[in-house]
Write an enzyme that holds these catalytic residues in place. Sequence first.
Site, mmCIF file in Angstrom:
data_model
loop_
_atom_site.group_PDB
_atom_site.id
_atom_site.type_symbol
_atom_site.label_atom_id
_atom_site.label_comp_id
_atom_site.label_asym_id
_atom_site.label_seq_id
_atom_site.Cartn_x
_atom_site.Cartn_y
_atom_site.Cartn_z
ATOM 1 N N HIS A 403 -5.050 6.039 15.864
ATOM 2 C CA HIS A 403 -5.463 6.871 16.999
ATOM 3 C C HIS A 403 -4.804 6.430 18.301
ATOM 4 O O HIS A 403 -4.845 7.159 19.309
ATOM 5 C CB HIS A 403 -6.990 6.809 17.148
ATOM 6 C CG HIS A 403 -7.594 8.074 17.672
ATOM 7 N ND1 HIS A 403 -6.882 9.006 18.381
ATOM 8 C CD2 HIS A 403 -8.858 8.550 17.591
ATOM 9 C CE1 HIS A 403 -7.672 10.012 18.717
ATOM 10 N NE2 HIS A 403 -8.882 9.760 18.248
ATOM 11 N N ASP A 407 -3.251 11.783 18.256
ATOM 12 C CA ASP A 407 -4.514 12.363 18.706
ATOM 13 C C ASP A 407 -5.156 13.165 17.579
ATOM 14 O O ASP A 407 -4.485 13.571 16.617
ATOM 15 C CB ASP A 407 -4.286 13.273 19.912
ATOM 16 C CG ASP A 407 -3.800 12.498 21.130
ATOM 17 O OD1 ASP A 407 -4.153 11.306 21.249
ATOM 18 O OD2 ASP A 407 -3.065 13.089 21.944
#
Length: 432
Positions: A403, A407
């Site tokens: 992450h 995204d």
Amino acid sequence: MATEVKVPTLGESISEATLGQWLKAPGEAVKADEPIASLETDKVAVEVNSPVDGVMGEQAVAEGATVQVGAVIALVEAGGTAASGATPAPQDRTAVGKAEQAAPAEPASAPVSYGSGEQDNSVPAQGGSGDDNAALTLSPAVRRLVLERHVDPSQIKGTGKDGRITKDDVLAAKPVTARAPEALPASSQAQAPAAAATGGRKEERVRMTRLRQTVARRLKEAQNTAAMLTTFNDVDMTEVIAARARYKDLFEKKHGIRLGFMGFFVKAATLALRDVPGVNGSIEGDEIVYRDYADISVAVSAPQGLVVPVIRDAQDLSFAGVEKTIADFGKRAKDGTLKMEEMKGGTFTISNGGVFGSLMSTPIINPPQSAVLGLHRIEERPVVRDGQIVARPMMYLALSYDHRLVDGREAVSFLVRIKEAIEDPTRLLIDL
């Protein structure tokens, strides 16, 4: 004149290995470039070849020992004559057998012992006309596989040199389940402790292989470093199954290889990676590296554990090229002949747990990559199509990603691209 046999260079950043098995015994004739020993590294098995024609001489290292790159492990007598009656085992088991007979008898922990760790390479031999205390000599790699698969080596007919049991022999053997007492060797029955008859508990301690240690270390590093998250989707496999059924015979006739499902997913991934480049990138220091090529790592099961060879420039390969590459990786992973450079440099990984029956999982990324796609088993489930509930062959997809770089929107978009391409394979042909 004796020629030294040294541990060869094993690859970048690899300085040591484990001597897994001697393939030649002292006194046996050898030819130049003929394998005489097998080394186990963090990722692959490497054969050590004889530098000259001659006779196998002294073996300086025992099976299971750790050796450094450049270390002398044996001598080959150039131009020598093979000794008659040379035995395949590098160790003299006679002295060991006498010492065991002289020692006080200890209760066995199980009716049949497979050995553990690196202290004993032998197991009780069953049946035949020989002594009940005869021993089967197993290499450390074969012994570990025996323990992992819970098979009885005394029931396996070895196909290796001089009847030695190989990894393939162990893989082909049936695991030991419940066996009647009369099926066990008489000597084993006599030594069985009372605790075993009353349901006593057992433990086995086996040293981790180098490959398993490396896998454990890298996976933990991934968890500690990356901000991992997993997103899921499902895919209707109807069209891919139909296309495969329609063309598999023609495909195999023309290309000499079977058409599998992995080819569809590799090609779908290359399209999705092009549209969502972050999934194909990686973080190096304070920079992000983006790539215009797709080197797809494919998880392949091998006897010693999971290995991940890389399909280079998968975006440029045809379906036949992808399937041939995967089939070659699978065969050589089983044989232990994959090369170190074939498992480096991947940009994205695909892992197919469905072949083992997995319904859903959260795969762990393969650093320094930023994402891994997990495939799972295909099963018919009720879904709604045009207002009607119908049964369709469905598969769950899982994308684990870092992450820090990818995204949630990008991760979902990537899985949607995969889903669209698999549910409508025409997209793979017209580049949509």
